[in-house]
Design an enzyme around this catalytic site. Structure first.
Site, mmCIF file in Angstrom:
data_model
loop_
_atom_site.group_PDB
_atom_site.id
_atom_site.type_symbol
_atom_site.label_atom_id
_atom_site.label_comp_id
_atom_site.label_asym_id
_atom_site.label_seq_id
_atom_site.Cartn_x
_atom_site.Cartn_y
_atom_site.Cartn_z
ATOM 1 C CD GLU A 1 30.912 34.692 65.503
ATOM 2 O OE1 GLU A 1 30.860 35.731 66.178
ATOM 3 O OE2 GLU A 1 30.152 34.477 64.527
ATOM 4 C CB CYS B 1 25.283 37.768 68.111
ATOM 5 S SG CYS B 1 25.097 35.976 67.968
ATOM 6 C CB CYS C 1 28.284 33.880 68.281
ATOM 7 S SG CYS C 1 27.455 33.513 66.712
ATOM 8 N NE ARG D 1 37.493 49.762 42.183
ATOM 9 C CZ ARG D 1 37.980 49.711 40.948
ATOM 10 N NH1 ARG D 1 38.200 48.524 40.390
ATOM 11 N NH2 ARG D 1 38.244 50.816 40.279
ATOM 12 C CB THR E 1 35.416 58.735 35.361
ATOM 13 O OG1 THR E 1 35.575 59.950 36.107
ATOM 14 C CG2 THR E 1 36.337 57.669 35.939
ATOM 15 C CG ASP F 1 40.270 57.683 33.920
ATOM 16 O OD1 ASP F 1 40.946 58.370 33.137
ATOM 17 O OD2 ASP F 1 39.976 58.050 35.067
ATOM 18 C CG LEU G 1 34.279 51.001 37.226
ATOM 19 C CD1 LEU G 1 32.951 51.663 36.878
ATOM 20 C CD2 LEU G 1 35.051 51.839 38.235
ATOM 21 N NE ARG H 1 42.170 44.652 38.482
ATOM 22 C CZ ARG H 1 41.532 45.804 38.278
ATOM 23 N NH1 ARG H 1 40.226 45.794 37.977
ATOM 24 N NH2 ARG H 1 42.163 46.959 38.400
#
Length: 347
Positions: free
Chosen positions: A58, A80, A89, A188, A200, A204, A208, A211
């Site tokens: 802020e 806060c 704030c 993520r 995995t 796959d 990781l 994006r």
């Protein structure tokens, strides 16, 4: 900006503030973002809290733009109330003359915890809440303030309508739609690390990483963690192929491998604590998620379910269904076009 967070109930300005918050990790403080919007919906300023000891989001906003009474301030967490470690704030917002503020969540910190909202209302500010913004940005925050635990384990599941988590009949590794995938990248970005198992990784070949649409200056990047286990087969080759990933295995530490008894989730947790990881997102595979469920480690679940059915692949086992019924409460359910996202929290 394309706002797929609208499917979770967030307005465009709040989504903008949330995205800004996710760009940095101000450990040990929570991620907080802010956006100042004029009466016509134009963006006047956006900001975040970069790190402890620096301005809160802020205060950074007010250094960028002078607010008018007709402006609206969006903040992902209640401002806060206290002034022991930084200027209050809430007080500064009142001093700036703003008349409307939209807040993401009430701050569970006992120094604030609703006090700022009361103060703002007492000074004739209109206060609205878009719930769960902070819960998405800082999933560990509730654990830290209510259960006094340092790590939050978030399980992400992508599945077909009939319970498959892989599709052997398709050339794509994705089961859910693009909206679901985009929201996963927000999850993520909130994580300190992303955890998957050896199978995995080998099957796959996941990136990781994070994006997100129109975000090119993401400073915070979660650490990819591979629970490799005891075998040394393909370990050296995989370490070379994924030099930015951290491998946890029973092999002595070298290069991007760290010695850790992955058969003990407590030993793995000790490593996370050593690295100051507060939010761990678990993405697979089935053995990993079942192990964490059986050891009662999972705090929340994001279950993305497609409307499609799969005939051949890997199916979620009974452990997931049993633990979901016994140990978790459904929090929310969202429709993402032809997908559904259901969120659960541990009882």
């Amino acid at each position: 900006m394309l706002n797929n967070l609208e499917y979770l109930g967030f307005s465009n300005p709040m989504a903008l503030a949330m995205t800004e918050a996710l760009k940095v990790n101000p450990y040990p403080n929570p991620r907080v973002g802010s956006a100042l919007i004029d009466k016509d919906g134009n963006i006047k300023a956006i900001s975040n809290h970069v790190k402890k000891g620096k301005n809160h989001a802020e205060i950074n906003i007010f250094e960028q733009a002078h607010p008018l009474e007709t402006d609206i301030l969006y903040v992902t967490l209640e401002p806060c109330f206290h002034n022991d470690t930084s200027p209050s704030c809430a007080t500064e917002i009142i001093n700036q003359g703003i008349k409307k503020i939209v807040i993401g969540d009430i701050d569970l910190d006992k120094r604030t915890n609703g006090k700022s909202i009361s103060l703002l209302k007492e000074n004739d500010l209109s206060v609205e809440i878009e719930h769960n913004a902070n819960n998405l940005l800082n999933p560990y925050y509730q654990n830290m303030h209510t259960k006094l635990t340092d790590i939050h384990y978030l399980l992400k599941i992508g599945m077909s309508d009939n319970g498959f988590i892989t599709n052997d009949s398709s050339t794509t590794k994705y089961i859910t739609n693009n909206i679901s995938l985009n929201i996963v990248h927000y999850l993520r970005a909130s994580a300190d690390c992303i955890l998957v198992g050896k199978n995995t990784l080998l099957n796959d070949k996941p990136e990781l990483n994070v994006r997100l649409n129109n975000v090119t200056n993401l400073e915070h990047k979660p650490v990819p963690i591979i629970l490799w286990g005891n075998s040394t087969d393909l370990l050296e080759e995989s370490m070379d192929k994924y030099p930015s990933f951290t491998f946890l295995s029973s092999t002595n530490s070298y290069k991007n491998n760290v010695f850790c008894s992955t058969s003990s989730l407590d030993d793995v947790q000790d490593y996370f604590l050593e690295k100051n990881f507060r939010n761990v997102i678990i993405e697979g595979g089935r053995n990993i998620l079942e192990s964490y469920l059986l050891h009662d480690k999972i705090d929340s679940i994001y279950e993305f379910k497609s409307s499609t059915t799969i005939n051949k692949g890997l199916k979620l086992g009974d452990i997931y269904k049993e633990k979901l019924i016994d140990n978790f409460t459904r929090r929310s359910k969202y429709q993402l076009l032809d997908n559904f996202l259901t969120t659960y929290t541990k009882n």
